[in-house]
Motif scaffolding. Structure first.
Motif, PDB file in Angstrom:
ATOM      1  N   ILE A 254       0.840  -1.207   0.000  1.00 19.13           N
ATOM      2  CA  ILE A 254       0.000   0.000   0.000  1.00 19.13           C
ATOM      3  C   ILE A 254       0.869   1.249   0.000  1.00 19.13           C
ATOM      4  N   PHE A 255       1.924   1.181   0.785  1.00 18.60           N
ATOM      5  CA  PHE A 255       2.808   2.338   0.852  1.00 18.60           C
ATOM      6  C   PHE A 255       3.468   2.586  -0.492  1.00 18.60           C
ATOM      7  N   LYS A 256       3.876   1.499  -1.215  1.00 20.22           N
ATOM      8  CA  LYS A 256       4.503   1.628  -2.528  1.00 20.22           C
ATOM      9  C   LYS A 256       3.544   2.260  -3.511  1.00 20.22           C
ATOM     10  N   GLU A 257       2.226   1.826  -3.492  1.00 19.38           N
ATOM     11  CA  GLU A 257       1.230   2.402  -4.411  1.00 19.38           C
ATOM     12  C   GLU A 257       1.030   3.884  -4.126  1.00 19.38           C
ATOM     13  N   PHE A 258       1.049   4.261  -2.849  1.00 17.54           N
ATOM     14  CA  PHE A 258       0.873   5.668  -2.512  1.00 17.54           C
ATOM     15  C   PHE A 258       2.066   6.500  -3.010  1.00 17.54           C
ATOM     16  N   ILE A 259       3.270   5.983  -2.840  1.00 14.16           N
ATOM     17  CA  ILE A 259       4.462   6.712  -3.306  1.00 14.16           C
ATOM     18  C   ILE A 259       4.453   6.844  -4.817  1.00 14.16           C
ATOM     19  N   ASP A 260       4.016   5.793  -5.513  1.00 18.13           N
ATOM     20  CA  ASP A 260       3.957   5.852  -6.979  1.00 18.13           C
ATOM     21  C   ASP A 260       2.965   6.880  -7.464  1.00 18.13           C
ATOM     22  N   SER A 261       1.903   7.116  -6.660  1.00 19.62           N
ATOM     23  CA  SER A 261       0.879   8.079  -7.111  1.00 19.62           C
ATOM     24  C   SER A 261       1.324   9.524  -6.951  1.00 19.62           C
ATOM     25  N   LEU A 262       2.444   9.774  -6.215  1.00 16.41           N
ATOM     26  CA  LEU A 262       2.880  11.155  -5.989  1.00 16.41           C
ATOM     27  C   LEU A 262       3.666  11.667  -7.176  1.00 16.41           C
TER      28      LEU A 262
END
Length: 570
Positions: free
Chosen positions: A562-570
């Motif tokens: 989840i953290f990786k997906e959030f970082i990718d969305s930035l």
């Protein structure tokens, strides 16, 4: 126009109440006079007659008061010994109370109607009304009136020589007056019972009733009852008893100063008794007083008493063997008897003609009654039919009005629904336009997003191919220098110009280690072990830092994916 339609009916209603009030006042003034006359009827009938005939304005009376006035006036005239000559007054009471439920007043009206027709010589109608008076049902509760009806009905039968029919009526009258304790009226009934029993050839019973009648009979009537007793005992050859009653009678007769035809039967009885006692001179004296025209006048019509007097005079002359006088008296007897027979025959013819006319009138009245009932039946049928038609029309009008009201309600609902539909259509059109705009905006955003996704993919590929990223992503573990860390950050910022800004906005209070962790995730390194190697921390510490960083700012649980997906969305 509307105020006029309201004010005029109000004035008419007020005026009607005013008229009723005035009329009620006049009627209320007449009622005390009627009550006063009725209260005076038994003790002062002459005063009651004066009030009824002189002091009451009959035009101001209500229908019931007029009926009561008619009964009281006829009663007052009857008690004042007036001879009734017309039935116009009592017909007012009859026509009113025959339609009302008032048994006592109806009995009084029928009784006095009988008295009127009795005075008028209308025996059939008199009998009818006396019988109607007994059929009203009030006789059981008003014994005085019932006794008067029975007594007058008996006298009517006696007048018609119907002795057998008279006796039961007299017995009923005696019962009523006996229960009431009215000794005077009871004495008159006993007198009539004595006469009836005498005609029925029951002299002993007749004498007993005559003797009872003498106990309470008024003095003016005592003379005639004693006279009838004298005649009865003479016919029974009880001369001693007859002579004893004659001794009681003589002082009264000798005191008479004015001769009246009512005394003729008394003179006849005295003369006949003297004849049987052998006192010819006294007998002749008293019998001549009966036939003396100088006393009575020649205008008096012949009577049975005069015929009997001539017969007794002729018998007296025969007993004295005075044949010339006997012949003369017999001639007078035959002449008077013939005149009486002719008068009786004429009366019988008149009575027969009257009865025939009465039967014709009765039949005509019955036919008129039948026609009236037929017309009344047709009228009621018409009324019922009209009422049914009116009810049918009312029902039809009710249902039509109900249908019209429902139609109007339905029409109103349709208009309301139409307005609501139009408003809904307008709102829906607005929403459709808004949705169309939103769709266009979303399409534009979607296109922008797709473009951005493509750009992000391109940038992600470019970042992955960069030397520093390849260095971090290679399988061998190495120790990055500060220069490597700086190059990694510059490379990411160069490829993703807004990443640093968005990251700072998402995690405004993160430290250098946490910032370095985010950059490692950006290039695709998510393993806690590798990140721990590059940062000099333990894998557990890395996981804890990552989760705490995410949960502190985004208020949600986290893991490395989840953290990786959030970082990718930035």
């Amino acid at each position: 126009m509307r105020p006029t339609f309201i004010v005029v009916p109000v004035y008419l209603i007020i005026y009607s109440f005013f008229l009723v009030a005035c009329q009620g006042k006049k009627r209320s003034e007449a009622q005390p006079l009627l009550d006063q006359a009725e209260a005076l009827m038994q003790t002062h009938p002459d005063s009651a007659l004066h009030i009824l005939a002189e002091e009451i304005d009959t035009k101001s009376l209500s229908p019931r008061q007029q009926a009561d006035w008619a009964i009281l006036l006829t009663q007052a005239e009857d008690k004042n010994l007036f001879t009734h000559t017309t039935d116009s007054t009592i017909r007012i009471a009859l026509s009113y109370y025959e339609k009302k439920n008032h048994p006592l007043r109806l009995m009084q009206a029928c009784y006095y109607a009988g008295r009127v027709y009795q005075d008028m010589g209308d025996a059939p109608r008199c009998q009818d009304y006396f019988l109607k008076a007994l059929q009203t049902g009030a006789a059981a509760d008003h014994l005085t009136f019932a006794g008067m009806v029975y007594g007058n009905l008996a006298r009517l039968y006696i007048f018609q020589d119907a002795w057998q029919e008279a006796m039961p009526q007299l017995q009923e009258a005696a019962r009523c007056f006996g229960e009431m304790g009215d000794s005077v009226r009871l004495s008159y009934i006993f007198r009539d019972m004595g006469r009836t029993l005498s005609m029925l050839d029951r002299p002993d019973s007749a004498a007993w009733y005559y003797e009872k009648a003498l106990v309470h009979i008024p003095p003016q009537e005592e003379l005639f009852i004693i006279n009838e007793l004298i005649h009865l005992y003479t016919c029974q050859e009880e001369y001693t008893r007859a002579y004893g009653h004659m001794q009681e009678l003589m002082p009264v007769v000798e005191a008479v100063t004015e001769e009246t035809d009512a005394l003729m039967p008394v003179y006849l009885s005295i003369g006949n008794l003297y004849r049987h006692l052998g006192k010819a001179d006294s007998a002749s004296y008293w019998l001549h007083k009966v036939v003396d025209e100088s006393v009575w006048g020649d205008e008096i019509p012949p009577t049975e008493t005069e015929v009997s007097a001539w017969y007794y005079l002729a018998q007296l002359a025969r007993e004295q063997r005075n044949w010339e006088t006997y012949a003369r008296f017999r001639e007078s007897h035959d002449k008077v008897a013939e005149e009486l027979m002719e008068a009786t025959y004429r009366e019988q013819l008149v009575e027969m003609q009257y009865r025939y006319d009465y039967e014709v009138h009765k039949n005509e009245s019955a036919q008129l009654r039948i026609d009236y009932l037929s017309q009344e039946r047709d009228y009621y049928r018409l009324v019922v039919l009209s009422a049914l038609l009116l009810a049918g029309c009312c029902v039809i009008l009710y249902y039509l009005r109900r249908r019209i009201r429902k139609h109007r309600e339905l029409k109103s609902r349709i208009h309301a629904l139409t307005r609501e539909s139009e408003q809904l259509i307008g709102r829906n059109n607005k929403k459709i336009k808004q949705l169309e705009k939103e769709i266009v905006r979303l399409k534009t955003e979607n296109n922008d997003t797709l473009e951005e996704v493509l750009i992000q993919k391109q940038r992600a590929g470019e970042l992955e191919k960069s030397p520093i990223a390849q260095k971090y992503l290679q399988g061998n573990l190495w120790e990055p220098t500060n220069q490597d860390k700086k190059e990694l950050q510059e490379t990411v910022d160069r490829i993703f110009p807004s990443f640093a800004f968005r990251l700072q906005k998402a995690f405004p209070d993160m430290d250098k280690t946490e910032r370095y962790l985010c950059y490692l995730n950006k290039i695709g390194i998510t393993s806690n072990t590798k990140i721990a190697h590059f940062t000099g921390m333990s894998p557990t510490g890395i996981a804890s830092r990552r989760d705490r960083l995410y949960e502190r700012h985004l208020k949600s649980k986290s893991n490395r994916i989840i953290f990786k997906e959030f970082i990718d969305s930035l």
